[in-house]
Design an enzyme around this catalytic site. Structure first.
Site, PDB file in Angstrom:
ATOM      1  N   LEU A  63      -8.395  11.889  -4.884  1.00 36.90           N
ATOM      2  CA  LEU A  63      -9.545  12.724  -5.253  1.00 36.90           C
ATOM      3  C   LEU A  63      -9.909  12.456  -6.705  1.00 36.90           C
ATOM      4  O   LEU A  63      -9.030  12.442  -7.572  1.00 36.90           O
ATOM      5  CB  LEU A  63      -9.191  14.218  -5.103  1.00 36.90           C
ATOM      6  CG  LEU A  63     -10.241  15.208  -5.620  1.00 36.90           C
ATOM      7  CD1 LEU A  63     -11.405  15.346  -4.634  1.00 36.90           C
ATOM      8  CD2 LEU A  63      -9.636  16.589  -5.871  1.00 36.90           C
TER       9      LEU A  63
ATOM     10  N   HIS B 113     -11.695  34.567 -17.228  1.00 32.55           N
ATOM     11  CA  HIS B 113     -11.480  33.119 -17.405  1.00 32.55           C
ATOM     12  C   HIS B 113     -10.027  32.767 -17.079  1.00 32.55           C
ATOM     13  O   HIS B 113      -9.740  31.768 -16.443  1.00 32.55           O
ATOM     14  CB  HIS B 113     -11.795  32.687 -18.840  1.00 32.55           C
ATOM     15  CG  HIS B 113     -13.210  32.983 -19.264  1.00 32.55           C
ATOM     16  ND1 HIS B 113     -14.291  32.740 -18.446  1.00 32.55           N
ATOM     17  CD2 HIS B 113     -13.718  33.501 -20.419  1.00 32.55           C
ATOM     18  CE1 HIS B 113     -15.396  33.090 -19.089  1.00 32.55           C
ATOM     19  NE2 HIS B 113     -15.084  33.563 -20.273  1.00 32.55           N
TER      20      HIS B 113
ATOM     21  N   ASP C 140     -18.786  30.341 -11.700  1.00 29.82           N
ATOM     22  CA  ASP C 140     -19.452  31.427 -12.443  1.00 29.82           C
ATOM     23  C   ASP C 140     -18.990  32.805 -11.957  1.00 29.82           C
ATOM     24  O   ASP C 140     -18.516  32.959 -10.839  1.00 29.82           O
ATOM     25  CB  ASP C 140     -20.977  31.274 -12.275  1.00 29.82           C
ATOM     26  CG  ASP C 140     -21.740  32.082 -13.312  1.00 29.82           C
ATOM     27  OD1 ASP C 140     -21.209  32.316 -14.407  1.00 29.82           O
ATOM     28  OD2 ASP C 140     -22.880  32.485 -13.009  1.00 29.82           O
TER      29      ASP C 140
HETATM   30  C1  IPE Z   1     -22.945  27.937 -16.190  1.00 29.33           C
HETATM   31  O1  IPE Z   1     -22.705  29.293 -16.212  1.00 29.33           O
HETATM   32  C2  IPE Z   1     -21.922  27.206 -16.992  1.00 29.33           C
HETATM   33  C3  IPE Z   1     -20.566  27.231 -16.472  1.00 29.33           C
HETATM   34  C4  IPE Z   1     -20.149  27.786 -15.368  1.00 29.33           C
HETATM   35  C5  IPE Z   1     -19.599  26.531 -17.274  1.00 29.33           C
HETATM   36  P1  IPE Z   1     -23.407  30.281 -17.266  1.00 29.33           P
HETATM   37  O2  IPE Z   1     -22.901  31.627 -16.946  1.00 29.33           O
HETATM   38  O3  IPE Z   1     -23.204  29.792 -18.634  1.00 29.33           O
HETATM   39  O4  IPE Z   1     -24.945  30.118 -16.889  1.00 29.33           O
HETATM   40  P2  IPE Z   1     -26.168  31.106 -17.146  1.00 29.33           P
HETATM   41  O5  IPE Z   1     -26.139  31.460 -18.599  1.00 29.33           O
HETATM   42  O6  IPE Z   1     -25.971  32.295 -16.277  1.00 29.33           O
HETATM   43  O7  IPE Z   1     -27.367  30.309 -16.736  1.00 29.33           O
HETATM   44  C1  IPE Z   2     -18.251  31.237 -15.911  1.00 28.53           C
HETATM   45  O1  IPE Z   2     -18.175  32.612 -15.924  1.00 28.53           O
HETATM   46  C2  IPE Z   2     -17.346  30.589 -16.909  1.00 28.53           C
HETATM   47  C3  IPE Z   2     -18.037  29.943 -18.030  1.00 28.53           C
HETATM   48  C4  IPE Z   2     -19.315  29.901 -18.231  1.00 28.53           C
HETATM   49  C5  IPE Z   2     -17.198  29.295 -19.002  1.00 28.53           C
HETATM   50  P1  IPE Z   2     -19.022  33.463 -16.950  1.00 28.53           P
HETATM   51  O2  IPE Z   2     -18.248  33.580 -18.221  1.00 28.53           O
HETATM   52  O3  IPE Z   2     -20.387  32.922 -17.085  1.00 28.53           O
HETATM   53  O4  IPE Z   2     -19.058  34.867 -16.239  1.00 28.53           O
HETATM   54  P2  IPE Z   2     -20.331  35.781 -15.981  1.00 28.53           P
HETATM   55  O5  IPE Z   2     -21.359  34.927 -15.294  1.00 28.53           O
HETATM   56  O6  IPE Z   2     -20.794  36.267 -17.319  1.00 28.53           O
HETATM   57  O7  IPE Z   2     -19.823  36.868 -15.103  1.00 28.53           O
HETATM   58 MG    MG Z   3     -22.104  33.168 -16.052  1.00 28.78          MG
END
Ligand code: IPE
Ligand code: IPE
Ligand code: MG
Length: 255
Positions: free
Chosen positions: A141, A47, A30
């Site tokens: 792994l 990403h 995240d």
């Molecule tokens: C969780 O992250 C999902 C992934 C990392 C794929 P999100 O960014 O979507 O989660 P919330 O919305 O902060 O809970």
């Molecule tokens: C995690 O990073 C990746 C996915 C959920 C696919 P985010 O896209 O949620 O990035 P933030 O949390 O908004 O910074």
């Molecule tokens: Mg996020």
């Protein structure tokens, strides 16, 4: 993106030789969007940078001796994002698997997909299945990529599977144990030892709800694009210092 990733064991940097390495590590990758926006870039750039972080982390997991690594790439809730971001994430997931499967194969990694079929792009499923076929004999792994994954969806699917087996007469109603249930989950529901979430949020966001029953949680403020094998090793080192009690207790009178 083609960043150079040092294969496991090739670099100067060596994994710490420690005991108590967690068998199954799960990561909520995240913080990509915030990382990019803070640098004046669109969310998708975050990403894009995540690919290097992922490959370096997998190499680090192999080096330190983790046996199973499950990463959250796209949740069942992520469909709520803008159509443009969803489209990018789908295409990018497909391309990363296509680009990296052979490299992971050469490292002895088995690639598995955890997630639901409906809605997921066919081309993503095809790449994940091809990657699994290529790597299915590997044992160094198990790398589980959670794409269109939700913990509640996974549990609900297992319940439906069990009801079908009961209806067919191969399972007996009223005799479903935790073991029987766990075997109907992806990867047979092995316990997570260490759950890491990058990006600073402290929540589980519907990831591995059953498997994390006794996981140690590590909330690392580092944004996913900056995570590297050394960061994983630091998190694992911190994990080995934790006392896991699993409900037991011991007198340790100090006074
Ligand atoms: C969780 O992250 C999902 C992934 C990392 C794929 P999100 O960014 O979507 O989660 P919330 O919305 O902060 O809970
Ligand atoms: C995690 O990073 C990746 C996915 C959920 C696919 P985010 O896209 O949620 O990035 P933030 O949390 O908004 O910074
Ligand atoms: Mg996020």
């Amino acid at each position: 993106m083609t960043g150079l990733i040092l294969p496991p064991g090739a670099g100067e940097l060596k994994a710490p030789q420690i005991s108590g390495v967690p068998k199954h590590v799960a990561i909520i990758m995240d913080g990509n969007g915030r990382w990019a926006n803070e640098r004046g870039l669109p969310r998708t750039e975050g990403h894009r940078q995540g690919e290097i972080a992922l490959m370096d982390t997998i190499a680090g997991a192999v080096e330190i001796g983790v046996k199973e690594l499950t990463v959250y790439a796209f949740s069942t809730e992520n469909w709520k994002r803008s159509p443009a971001e969803v489209k990018f994430l789908m295409g990018y997931s497909r391309d990363v698997i296509r680009r990296r499967a052979a490299q992971l194969h050469s490292w002895g990694v088995r690639i598995n997909w955890w997630g639901r079929r409906p809605r997921l792009w066919k081309s993503v499923i095809t790449e994940l299945e091809k990657a699994h076929q290529l790597t299915r004999e590997n044992t160094r792994l198990d790398f589980n990529m959670a794409v269109n994954y939700g913990g509640r969806a996974e549990i609900t699917d297992a319940v439906n599977q069990i009801t079908r087996e009961v209806a067919a007469g191969s399972l007996q109603a009223g005799h479903i144990t935790e073991g029987v249930f766990g075997k109907r989950l992806y990867g047979k529901g092995t316990d997570v030892d260490l759950l890491i979430r990058t990006g600073g949020e402290q929540r589980i966001s519907n990831f591995l709800l059953w498997q994390c029953a006794y996981a140690e949680f590590m909330f690392n403020p580092v944004a996913w694009p900056e995570y590297r094998r050394e960061t994983l090793w630091d998190d694992i080192l911190a994990f080995t210092g934790r006392e896991r009690r699993f409900g037991t207790a011991q007198d340790k009178v100090t006074g």
